[in-house]
Design a protein around this motif. Structure first.
Motif, mmCIF file in Angstrom:
data_model
loop_
_atom_site.group_PDB
_atom_site.id
_atom_site.type_symbol
_atom_site.label_atom_id
_atom_site.label_comp_id
_atom_site.label_asym_id
_atom_site.label_seq_id
_atom_site.Cartn_x
_atom_site.Cartn_y
_atom_site.Cartn_z
ATOM 1 N N VAL A 251 -11.360 4.460 15.670
ATOM 2 C CA VAL A 251 -10.249 5.312 15.320
ATOM 3 C C VAL A 251 -10.705 6.892 15.143
ATOM 4 O O VAL A 251 -10.127 7.654 15.837
ATOM 5 C CB VAL A 251 -9.467 4.992 13.947
ATOM 6 C CG1 VAL A 251 -8.804 6.051 13.478
ATOM 7 C CG2 VAL A 251 -8.942 3.678 13.968
ATOM 8 N N SER A 252 -12.107 7.045 14.659
ATOM 9 C CA SER A 252 -12.623 8.344 14.565
ATOM 10 C C SER A 252 -12.776 8.988 16.194
ATOM 11 O O SER A 252 -12.566 9.913 16.174
ATOM 12 C CB SER A 252 -13.710 8.585 13.922
ATOM 13 O OG SER A 252 -13.544 7.903 12.682
ATOM 14 N N PHE B 126 0.834 -1.308 -0.089
ATOM 15 C CA PHE B 126 0.004 -0.077 0.068
ATOM 16 C C PHE B 126 0.722 1.281 0.078
ATOM 17 O O PHE B 126 2.012 0.986 0.676
ATOM 18 C CB PHE B 126 -0.942 0.083 1.192
ATOM 19 C CG PHE B 126 -1.850 -1.293 1.400
ATOM 20 C CD1 PHE B 126 -2.909 -1.321 0.658
ATOM 21 C CD2 PHE B 126 -1.475 -2.313 2.114
ATOM 22 C CE1 PHE B 126 -3.899 -2.317 0.798
ATOM 23 C CE2 PHE B 126 -2.394 -3.473 2.126
ATOM 24 C CZ PHE B 126 -3.264 -3.430 1.574
ATOM 25 N N ASP B 127 0.318 2.440 -0.669
ATOM 26 C CA ASP B 127 0.834 3.821 -0.358
ATOM 27 C C ASP B 127 0.711 4.301 0.672
ATOM 28 O O ASP B 127 1.653 5.254 1.037
ATOM 29 C CB ASP B 127 0.442 4.221 -1.597
ATOM 30 C CG ASP B 127 0.748 3.942 -3.067
ATOM 31 O OD1 ASP B 127 1.882 3.329 -3.303
ATOM 32 O OD2 ASP B 127 0.115 4.299 -3.984
ATOM 33 N N TYR B 128 -0.143 3.822 1.577
ATOM 34 C CA TYR B 128 -0.450 4.413 2.899
ATOM 35 C C TYR B 128 -0.644 3.516 3.908
ATOM 36 O O TYR B 128 -0.728 2.373 3.563
ATOM 37 C CB TYR B 128 -1.839 5.346 2.925
ATOM 38 C CG TYR B 128 -1.887 6.299 1.450
ATOM 39 C CD1 TYR B 128 -1.416 7.354 1.744
ATOM 40 C CD2 TYR B 128 -2.694 5.913 0.666
ATOM 41 C CE1 TYR B 128 -1.237 8.423 0.510
ATOM 42 C CE2 TYR B 128 -2.702 7.029 -0.474
ATOM 43 C CZ TYR B 128 -2.187 8.394 -0.402
ATOM 44 O OH TYR B 128 -2.231 9.025 -1.407
ATOM 45 N N PRO B 129 -0.311 4.083 5.189
ATOM 46 C CA PRO B 129 -0.624 2.945 6.271
ATOM 47 C C PRO B 129 -2.078 2.576 6.372
ATOM 48 O O PRO B 129 -3.091 3.345 6.103
ATOM 49 C CB PRO B 129 -0.441 4.102 7.581
ATOM 50 C CG PRO B 129 0.072 5.308 7.330
ATOM 51 C CD PRO B 129 -0.212 5.469 5.681
ATOM 52 N N VAL B 130 -2.142 1.095 6.523
ATOM 53 C CA VAL B 130 -3.448 0.375 6.293
ATOM 54 C C VAL B 130 -3.503 -0.695 7.677
ATOM 55 O O VAL B 130 -2.470 -0.980 8.423
ATOM 56 C CB VAL B 130 -3.433 -0.395 5.195
ATOM 57 C CG1 VAL B 130 -4.692 -1.294 5.305
ATOM 58 C CG2 VAL B 130 -3.226 0.176 3.747
ATOM 59 N N GLU C 184 1.296 2.746 13.440
ATOM 60 C CA GLU C 184 0.683 3.735 12.469
ATOM 61 C C GLU C 184 -0.698 4.089 13.213
ATOM 62 O O GLU C 184 -0.893 5.513 13.026
ATOM 63 C CB GLU C 184 0.555 2.939 11.262
ATOM 64 C CG GLU C 184 1.766 2.780 10.604
ATOM 65 C CD GLU C 184 2.433 1.422 10.727
ATOM 66 O OE1 GLU C 184 1.703 0.581 11.728
ATOM 67 O OE2 GLU C 184 2.980 0.768 10.073
ATOM 68 N N VAL C 185 -1.624 3.330 13.768
ATOM 69 C CA VAL C 185 -2.688 3.764 13.965
ATOM 70 C C VAL C 185 -2.754 4.565 15.184
ATOM 71 O O VAL C 185 -3.367 5.672 15.579
ATOM 72 C CB VAL C 185 -3.891 2.688 14.292
ATOM 73 C CG1 VAL C 185 -5.296 3.096 14.716
ATOM 74 C CG2 VAL C 185 -3.994 1.734 13.015
#
Length: 124
Positions: free
Chosen positions: A76-77, A30-34, A50-51
């Motif tokens: 997470v939100s 992935f290009d972003y943290p997942v 990362e989270v």
């Protein structure tokens, strides 16, 4: 979405992205943290670095770009230290400060409404 934010005047280095996937295949890149459901503990915490870093950062704006309630995304939100949270009207009303009444497929509507009201609210 990143290009749209940059086109609206948000600096590239001011944009942070965290992606949720229901299932992550072993060799997926992935290009972003997942993160996924597997990163949730049974006590409702997320231990993935990362989270943890993402939710601890005091963002000016968090865009919750999901219109289906999933526990991991809601958590997470909720945990995010963002000072202003924007999302879809179909999500729990207690989660976001501002809600846009459309769905995730209507990306252009969401972005147009988001920036219209960010200007009205003097957030940008």
């Amino acid at each position: 979405m990143v290009n749209e934010l940059i086109n609206k005047g948000i600096a590239d280095n001011d944009i942070k992205i965290l992606v949720f996937k229901d299932k992550i295949k072993k060799n997926e890149v992935f290009d972003y943290p997942v993160f996924s459901h597997k990163d949730l503990s049974w006590t409702g915490t997320v231990d993935k670095k990362e989270v943890k870093d993402f939710v601890a950062e005091p963002f000016d704006l968090l865009i919750n770009y999901y219109d289906t309630e999933k526990v991991a995304l809601l958590l997470v939100s909720h945990l995010s230290k963002a000072s202003f949270k924007v999302g879809f009207a179909s999500i729990d009303k207690r989660l976001n400060h501002f809600m846009i009444n459309t769905n995730a497929e209507n990306y252009k509507v969401f972005m147009d409404e988001l920036f219209k009201y960010l200007k009205i609210l003097n957030k940008i």
